[in-house]
Design a protein around this motif. Structure first.
Motif, mmCIF file in Angstrom:
data_model
loop_
_atom_site.group_PDB
_atom_site.id
_atom_site.type_symbol
_atom_site.label_atom_id
_atom_site.label_comp_id
_atom_site.label_asym_id
_atom_site.label_seq_id
_atom_site.Cartn_x
_atom_site.Cartn_y
_atom_site.Cartn_z
ATOM 1 N N LEU A 37 0.841 -1.192 0.000
ATOM 2 C CA LEU A 37 0.000 0.000 0.000
ATOM 3 C C LEU A 37 0.877 1.243 0.000
ATOM 4 O O LEU A 37 1.603 1.500 0.948
ATOM 5 N N GLY A 38 0.834 1.985 -1.069
ATOM 6 C CA GLY A 38 1.654 3.178 -1.147
ATOM 7 C C GLY A 38 1.185 4.100 -2.254
ATOM 8 O O GLY A 38 0.429 3.708 -3.143
ATOM 9 N N VAL A 39 1.638 5.325 -2.177
ATOM 10 C CA VAL A 39 1.358 6.339 -3.179
ATOM 11 C C VAL A 39 2.663 6.644 -3.886
ATOM 12 O O VAL A 39 3.680 6.910 -3.242
ATOM 13 N N THR A 40 2.639 6.587 -5.210
ATOM 14 C CA THR A 40 3.827 6.914 -6.002
ATOM 15 C C THR A 40 3.777 8.387 -6.360
ATOM 16 O O THR A 40 2.772 8.888 -6.856
ATOM 17 N N ASP A 41 4.873 9.068 -6.106
ATOM 18 C CA ASP A 41 4.998 10.500 -6.369
ATOM 19 C C ASP A 41 6.163 10.698 -7.330
ATOM 20 O O ASP A 41 7.310 10.577 -6.939
ATOM 21 N N ARG A 42 5.856 10.957 -8.581
ATOM 22 C CA ARG A 42 6.897 11.247 -9.570
ATOM 23 C C ARG A 42 7.147 12.747 -9.551
ATOM 24 O O ARG A 42 6.204 13.537 -9.511
ATOM 25 N N MET A 43 8.420 13.139 -9.546
ATOM 26 C CA MET A 43 8.795 14.549 -9.433
ATOM 27 C C MET A 43 9.859 14.908 -10.460
ATOM 28 O O MET A 43 10.684 14.072 -10.813
ATOM 29 N N GLU A 44 9.850 16.158 -10.862
ATOM 30 C CA GLU A 44 10.893 16.702 -11.735
ATOM 31 C C GLU A 44 11.510 17.903 -11.030
ATOM 32 O O GLU A 44 10.787 18.751 -10.481
ATOM 33 N N ILE A 45 12.835 17.975 -11.031
ATOM 34 C CA ILE A 45 13.511 19.122 -10.444
ATOM 35 C C ILE A 45 13.372 20.297 -11.415
ATOM 36 O O ILE A 45 13.862 20.242 -12.539
ATOM 37 N N VAL A 46 12.669 21.352 -10.965
ATOM 38 C CA VAL A 46 12.400 22.504 -11.821
ATOM 39 C C VAL A 46 13.202 23.732 -11.414
ATOM 40 O O VAL A 46 13.223 24.726 -12.139
ATOM 41 N N GLU A 47 13.831 23.677 -10.248
ATOM 42 C CA GLU A 47 14.772 24.723 -9.834
ATOM 43 C C GLU A 47 15.892 24.043 -9.073
ATOM 44 O O GLU A 47 15.650 23.225 -8.183
ATOM 45 N N TRP A 48 17.121 24.380 -9.423
ATOM 46 C CA TRP A 48 18.293 23.753 -8.811
ATOM 47 C C TRP A 48 19.314 24.845 -8.571
ATOM 48 O O TRP A 48 19.950 25.324 -9.505
ATOM 49 N N THR A 49 19.441 25.273 -7.310
ATOM 50 C CA THR A 49 20.363 26.332 -6.936
ATOM 51 C C THR A 49 21.215 25.841 -5.771
ATOM 52 O O THR A 49 20.991 26.217 -4.617
ATOM 53 N N PRO A 50 22.176 24.949 -6.059
ATOM 54 C CA PRO A 50 23.003 24.414 -4.974
ATOM 55 C C PRO A 50 23.923 25.494 -4.410
ATOM 56 O O PRO A 50 24.336 26.366 -5.158
ATOM 57 N N PRO A 51 24.211 25.484 -3.168
ATOM 58 C CA PRO A 51 23.768 24.532 -2.142
ATOM 59 C C PRO A 51 22.632 25.090 -1.287
ATOM 60 O O PRO A 51 22.607 24.875 -0.080
ATOM 61 N N ARG A 52 21.701 25.800 -1.914
ATOM 62 C CA ARG A 52 20.683 26.486 -1.125
ATOM 63 C C ARG A 52 19.239 26.073 -1.376
ATOM 64 O O ARG A 52 18.444 26.058 -0.456
ATOM 65 N N ARG A 53 18.869 25.759 -2.640
ATOM 66 C CA ARG A 53 17.440 25.600 -2.928
ATOM 67 C C ARG A 53 17.205 24.600 -4.055
ATOM 68 O O ARG A 53 17.879 24.645 -5.085
ATOM 69 N N CYS A 54 16.228 23.740 -3.825
ATOM 70 C CA CYS A 54 15.778 22.794 -4.841
ATOM 71 C C CYS A 54 14.258 22.799 -4.829
ATOM 72 O O CYS A 54 13.643 22.705 -3.758
ATOM 73 N N VAL A 55 13.665 22.926 -6.014
ATOM 74 C CA VAL A 55 12.208 22.870 -6.142
ATOM 75 C C VAL A 55 11.874 21.703 -7.049
ATOM 76 O O VAL A 55 12.444 21.576 -8.140
#
Length: 153
Positions: free
Chosen positions: A62-80
């Motif tokens: 029993l689980g929910v699958t969550d597919r995600m795409e990285i749309v903002e990548w600002t290492p080492p501070r922020r990932c959306v």
């Protein structure tokens, strides 16, 4: 569609760069994220703009699958990430804020598009406390994981 937003911060006694590396180590998130397994789709370590991730949250079959795409990548501070699933939609934001050389604040924010229209909007206040409690538990585990390498003075 109704949208729900919440943020949960945690202060960690470890350098911001270490906190960033730990939170973006997708394959090991299941070691601190409650009842979740994460994998990178398409190879590599997933630490880049456009990378696709898949998280399965639940117990046993029993689980929910969550597919995600990285749309903002600002290492080492922020990932959306943009949640692309049928059940989980919206954005997830991971932010690491330095608080000096050996401390950082990690903030996990979710901007969720609630499913089921008005029913989802009416049900969110009932679900939100359990969802938040799960995130808070996960962040306590995340903090312990980070600090195990960088014990407080």
């Amino acid at each position: 569609m109704a949208r729900a937003e919440f943020s949960v911060p945690v202060e960690v006694a470890a350098p911001a760069e270490h906190v960033w590396r730990t939170v973006t180590d997708w394959g090991h998130q299941g070691e601190w994220m409650l009842a979740t397994r994460v994998r990178v789709i398409g190879g590599g370590d997933g630490r880049r703009l456009g990378a696709t991730l898949e998280a399965v949250t639940g117990a046993g079959p029993l689980g929910v699958t969550d597919r995600m795409e990285i749309v903002e990548w600002t290492p080492p501070r922020r990932c959306v990430v943009r949640h692309l699933g049928r059940v989980v939609r919206g954005e997830g934001v991971f932010e690491v804020l330095p608080l000096g050389a050996e401390r950082a604040r990690f903030v996990w924010t979710e901007l969720l598009d609630l499913p089921l229209g008005r029913l989802g909007a009416l049900g969110w206040p009932l679900v939100r406390p359990a969802f938040r409690a799960g995130v808070e538990l996960s962040l306590r585990r995340f903090k312990r994981r980070c600090e195990a390498v960088y014990p407080s003075p």
